[in-house]
Motif scaffolding. Sequence first.
Motif, short mmCIF file in Angstrom:
data_model
loop_
_atom_site.label_atom_id
_atom_site.label_comp_id
_atom_site.label_asym_id
_atom_site.label_seq_id
_atom_site.Cartn_x
_atom_site.Cartn_y
_atom_site.Cartn_z
N ASP A 101 -8.29 -8.72 15.21
CA ASP A 101 -9.57 -8.31 14.64
C ASP A 101 -10.15 -7.08 15.35
O ASP A 101 -10.71 -6.19 14.70
N ILE A 102 -10.00 -7.02 16.67
CA ILE A 102 -10.50 -5.86 17.42
C ILE A 102 -9.73 -4.60 17.04
O ILE A 102 -10.33 -3.53 16.85
N VAL A 103 -8.42 -4.72 16.90
CA VAL A 103 -7.61 -3.56 16.51
C VAL A 103 -7.99 -3.10 15.10
O VAL A 103 -8.17 -1.91 14.86
N ILE A 104 -8.14 -4.04 14.17
CA ILE A 104 -8.52 -3.67 12.80
C ILE A 104 -9.91 -3.02 12.79
O ILE A 104 -10.11 -1.99 12.13
N ASP A 105 -10.85 -3.59 13.52
CA ASP A 105 -12.19 -3.00 13.58
C ASP A 105 -12.14 -1.58 14.14
O ASP A 105 -12.83 -0.68 13.65
N ASP A 106 -11.31 -1.37 15.15
CA ASP A 106 -11.18 -0.05 15.74
C ASP A 106 -10.59 0.94 14.74
O ASP A 106 -11.08 2.07 14.61
N LEU A 107 -9.57 0.51 14.01
CA LEU A 107 -8.97 1.39 13.00
C LEU A 107 -9.95 1.69 11.88
O LEU A 107 -10.03 2.83 11.40
N MET A 108 -10.71 0.70 11.47
CA MET A 108 -11.70 0.91 10.41
C MET A 108 -12.79 1.89 10.86
O MET A 108 -13.28 2.69 10.07
N GLY A 109 -13.15 1.82 12.13
CA GLY A 109 -14.17 2.71 12.66
C GLY A 109 -13.73 4.16 12.69
O GLY A 109 -14.55 5.07 12.60
N LEU A 111 0.86 -1.19 0.00
CA LEU A 111 0.00 0.00 0.00
C LEU A 111 0.89 1.23 0.00
O LEU A 111 2.00 1.19 0.51
N SER A 112 0.39 2.33 -0.51
CA SER A 112 1.19 3.54 -0.45
C SER A 112 1.22 4.05 0.99
O SER A 112 0.33 3.77 1.78
N ARG A 113 2.25 4.79 1.32
CA ARG A 113 2.36 5.37 2.67
C ARG A 113 1.16 6.28 2.96
O ARG A 113 0.66 6.32 4.08
N ARG A 114 0.70 6.99 1.95
CA ARG A 114 -0.45 7.86 2.13
C ARG A 114 -1.69 7.04 2.50
O ARG A 114 -2.43 7.40 3.41
N GLU A 115 -1.92 5.93 1.80
CA GLU A 115 -3.06 5.07 2.13
C GLU A 115 -2.91 4.50 3.54
O GLU A 115 -3.88 4.45 4.30
N MET A 116 -1.70 4.10 3.87
CA MET A 116 -1.46 3.55 5.21
C MET A 116 -1.81 4.58 6.28
O MET A 116 -2.48 4.26 7.27
N ARG A 117 -1.37 5.80 6.11
CA ARG A 117 -1.66 6.85 7.10
C ARG A 117 -3.15 7.13 7.18
O ARG A 117 -3.70 7.27 8.27
N ARG A 118 -3.79 7.23 6.03
CA ARG A 118 -5.24 7.48 6.02
C ARG A 118 -6.01 6.37 6.74
O ARG A 118 -7.01 6.62 7.39
N MET A 119 -5.55 5.14 6.57
CA MET A 119 -6.21 3.99 7.17
C MET A 119 -5.80 3.78 8.64
O MET A 119 -6.37 2.95 9.33
N GLY A 120 -4.80 4.54 9.10
CA GLY A 120 -4.33 4.38 10.47
C GLY A 120 -3.38 3.22 10.65
O GLY A 120 -3.12 2.78 11.76
N LEU A 121 -2.83 2.70 9.55
CA LEU A 121 -1.96 1.54 9.59
C LEU A 121 -0.50 1.95 9.71
O LEU A 121 0.33 1.67 8.84
N THR A 122 -0.18 2.61 10.81
CA THR A 122 1.20 2.94 11.14
C THR A 122 1.49 2.39 12.52
O THR A 122 0.58 2.21 13.33
N VAL A 123 2.74 2.11 12.78
CA VAL A 123 3.12 1.57 14.09
C VAL A 123 2.71 2.53 15.20
O VAL A 123 2.13 2.12 16.21
N LEU A 124 2.97 3.81 15.01
CA LEU A 124 2.64 4.78 16.05
C LEU A 124 1.14 4.81 16.33
O LEU A 124 0.72 4.87 17.49
N ASN A 125 0.33 4.76 15.29
CA ASN A 125 -1.11 4.80 15.49
C ASN A 125 -1.61 3.51 16.15
O ASN A 125 -2.42 3.56 17.07
N TRP A 146 -10.83 3.48 4.30
CA TRP A 146 -10.79 2.04 4.01
C TRP A 146 -11.57 1.70 2.75
O TRP A 146 -11.19 0.82 2.00
N ARG A 147 -12.67 2.42 2.51
CA ARG A 147 -13.47 2.17 1.31
C ARG A 147 -12.78 2.70 0.06
O ARG A 147 -12.97 2.15 -1.02
N ASN A 148 -12.01 3.75 0.19
CA ASN A 148 -11.42 4.41 -0.97
C ASN A 148 -10.05 3.86 -1.36
O ASN A 148 -9.46 4.36 -2.31
N VAL A 149 -9.57 2.87 -0.65
CA VAL A 149 -8.27 2.29 -1.00
C VAL A 149 -8.43 1.51 -2.31
O VAL A 149 -9.38 0.76 -2.48
N SER A 150 -7.49 1.71 -3.19
CA SER A 150 -7.54 0.99 -4.46
C SER A 150 -7.06 -0.45 -4.24
O SER A 150 -5.89 -0.69 -4.01
#
Length: 109
Positions: free
Chosen positions: A66-74, A27-41, A80-84
Amino acid sequence: MADSTMAINPDVVASAYNAEAELAEKLSRREMRRMGLTVLNVRRRARQMAIAGEITADMSHDQIRDIVIDDLMGDEPGAWRNVSAPDWDAILAFITKLLPLILQIIALF
């Protein structure tokens, strides 16, 4: 209160950042940040969830992941919907590789 990051193993943190770099190949770094998929987040969210009792050490790794992913998606459902074509296997692998870090955070609370 002492800084809780002091008790976290530096090798675990280094491994988490390596996992983030691996995800950046999918994934691009931009997509990762938008989705909250960074170590710090993820680290911040796991700390908040551990304090609130939403994740505990007696949960399975799959449950915690699964709980962490659900929380990030929320937090950013639009991102998450706009990721290519998200690579779900890569996302699941990223969170799974962060489990040692998350478990150390849970142990602090």
